[in-house]
Every structure is written in C-alpha cells, then in structure tokens.
Scaffold this motif. Structure first.
Motif, PDB file in Angstrom:
ATOM      1  N   LEU A  33       0.825  -1.205   0.000  1.00  0.00           N
ATOM      2  CA  LEU A  33       0.000   0.000   0.000  1.00  0.00           C
ATOM      3  C   LEU A  33       0.861   1.258   0.000  1.00  0.00           C
ATOM      4  N   LEU A  34       1.918   1.263   0.806  1.00  0.00           N
ATOM      5  CA  LEU A  34       2.795   2.438   0.868  1.00  0.00           C
ATOM      6  C   LEU A  34       3.424   2.727  -0.486  1.00  0.00           C
ATOM      7  N   LEU A  35       3.836   1.675  -1.184  1.00  0.00           N
ATOM      8  CA  LEU A  35       4.411   1.870  -2.517  1.00  0.00           C
ATOM      9  C   LEU A  35       3.374   2.438  -3.471  1.00  0.00           C
ATOM     10  N   ALA A  36       2.150   1.931  -3.413  1.00  0.00           N
ATOM     11  CA  ALA A  36       1.088   2.437  -4.286  1.00  0.00           C
ATOM     12  C   ALA A  36       0.745   3.879  -3.954  1.00  0.00           C
ATOM     13  N   LEU A  37       0.734   4.232  -2.669  1.00  0.00           N
ATOM     14  CA  LEU A  37       0.452   5.608  -2.270  1.00  0.00           C
ATOM     15  C   LEU A  37       1.537   6.559  -2.765  1.00  0.00           C
ATOM     16  N   TRP A  38       2.766   6.111  -2.686  1.00  0.00           N
ATOM     17  CA  TRP A  38       3.881   6.924  -3.180  1.00  0.00           C
ATOM     18  C   TRP A  38       3.740   7.178  -4.675  1.00  0.00           C
ATOM     19  N   GLU A  39       3.404   6.139  -5.410  1.00  0.00           N
ATOM     20  CA  GLU A  39       3.257   6.272  -6.857  1.00  0.00           C
ATOM     21  C   GLU A  39       2.023   7.090  -7.212  1.00  0.00           C
TER      22      GLU A  39
END
Length: 294
Positions: A33-39
């Motif tokens: 989720l954190l990676l998706a939020l960053w992107e």
C-alpha cells in the motif's frame, strides 16, 4: 543435534497465538500500500481510492488464495474440513490470490468509474512487492522449499546463518526457493516502477507484471517439492520439462509427490503467452491506446 528452527509463533496473548505467517502477510499488504500511495502522488491518482480498495482486495486475495489451494488439495481437506480455514499452517496459492484481487479490482473500478487498466498499472509493483515479502512467511513455516542440497551449497550462496539453519529440516538442508522468488520479485518491483515512469500505454505495466512473475515462478517452481500438480498428457509433461531444461544444466528438479505437470508452471506459461498477445493488441490494434498524459 540440529539447530532449532525459528518458532512459527511470534508471541501468544493468553489462548491467542500470533503466527509469524500472519504478521508477514500483514506487513506485505502495508508495504504494498505504501508503494502504491507513493506512486499515486506522482501521477495524481486519488489515494483515498487505494485505501478503499485495500479493504476489499486483501480479504478477497486471502479467500481466493485459500480456496484455490484447498480445491487442488481436496482429497486431504475433504477428510479434514476443520483445516480448511487454518491458513496459519500455510497453504495459500498466489494464483488464487490474483484471481480474487483482480476480480475485486475490476468490480471496484467499475463501481468507482475509474480506468481499471490505470488502477492495475498503479498497483502491479505493489502486488509484486507483497509477494516478495509474503514469501518470508513460507520461510517461517519451513515450507515452499526445494529439494535437498548440501550445507556447502548453501554456504557458497553466502546466506546469513539464520537462513541456512531454517533450511535444515529434519537434518536435511533444502533449496531456499522462497528466497529465490523473493529476490526475483524485488528485482521485478524495481523494473516495473522504472517502466511505469516511462509513461507506457495503459495496461503495459500490469501485463509486464504477469510476464516477469510467471517466468521466475516457472523456473523456481521446478525446484520445489510441494507443487500442486495433476496427471496430464505425456506431451504436456514433456513440454514443461523441455522449457525447464536450461535449469537442469545446474540443478536437479524437485521431486513431485504426485502428478506429472506442475499447475503453477502450466499457468505461468499460459499467462506469459496471453500477456504477450494482449500487449501486442494494446500496442498495434487498439485505436489510439490511452497513455497517462491523456
């Protein structure tokens, strides 16, 4: 005497036992989720939608993964129905998780009136990251390993001692196939994020995910000893062996408990072919394929 394996139970609160398997799967979802939020910040995607999607996609993925595994092990679970929900013992199939999460994502995109392909491209690296982390749950349970190897083989890989010790199961050392796949997936995450920044046609990152993951899974699966399998026609079993033959130059295939065709390998081949066809269609047959600046 053998080194004690890592206790699969992280801690206990009264009668409640908290397993490392569950902790690691939860961590995989959070980091994905954190990676998706960053992107999402980079491309201006509504981050709240990702939070909403997570609520539905994670349970759907777990249910799909377990249902898929139970289905292909029904001879056992039909006689032990009490173990059907015992996911803390292991037994989650990633292809079942993909079916559950992708269907959920598609329905979610339709309900929210957003592009499914744009959403899929956004979360594809996160799915792969989650898989990379999730494999360490198999490590804690001493499952999803390959065939026997020597201690010298593991030492020559320059692995940390705790991994070598955990691969000692009943006095026999085994291929840490969980680690091979985890590393392959981490490399894939980096490549997908890089490719995503190249502004490809929508859907290409998502399809590239299937190609990258499936290729790695195909070759690593051949080392494993716990593959879901079935008795297929001789020509199909021979084809799988031919495709895997480059690995046979250096490694012995893992012994199969039953069947002659590993399901994950067959699905991997099919997914690669379908993804390549879909990419060709997206690139050459679609009228003005959407890119991210559209």
């Amino acid at each position: 005497m053998f080194t004690l394996a890592i206790d699969p139970i992280a801690f206990q609160l009264g009668p409640l036992k908290v397993h490392w398997y569950g902790i690691i799967l939860g961590s995989a979802a959070i980091f994905g989720l954190l990676l998706a939020l960053w992107e999402s910040k980079r491309i201006g995607f509504n981050a709240d939608l990702l939070m909403d999607l997570l609520i539905y996609a994670v349970p759907a993925a777990i249910i799909g993964a377990r249902a898929y595994y139970v289905l292909f092990q029904w001879d056992y679970y039909s006689e032990h129905p009490e173990d059907i929900i015992a996911i803390w013992k292991g037994g989650l199939a990633i292809h079942g998780a993909l079916i559950g999460s992708i269907l959920t994502g598609y329905i979610f995109a339709r309900v929210k009136n957003i592009s499914f392909l744009k959403l899929a491209d956004l979360v594809a690296p996160s799915i792969l990251l989650g898989q990379a982390i999730g494999r360490w749950g198999n490590f804690m349970n001493q499952e999803a390993h390959g065939g026997p190897v020597s201690l010298e083989f593991l030492q020559n890989l320059h692995l940390p001692q705790f991994i070598i010790d955990q691969m000692n199961i009943g006095g026999v050392y085994y291929h840490p196939t969980f680690l091979y796949e985890s590393i392959w997936n981490i490399i894939g995450v980096i490549l997908l994020v890089w490719y995503r920044k190249k502004n490809p046609i929508q859907g290409m990152v998502f399809l590239s995910y299937f190609i990258w993951y499936s290729i790695g899974r195909f070759f690593i699966e051949g080392l494993r000893t716990d593959s879901l399998a079935f008795d297929g026609p001789t020509w199909l079993a021979s084809l799988m062996k031919i495709l895997w033959s480059p690995m046979a130059i250096y490694f012995e295939p893992g012994e199969m408990a039953y069947g002659n065709v590993r399901i994950a390998q067959l699905i991997g081949v099919v997914l690669v072919l379908l993804a390549l066809v879909a990419m060709w269609i997206r690139k050459y047959k679609t009228v003005r394929p959407a890119r991210y600046e559209d």
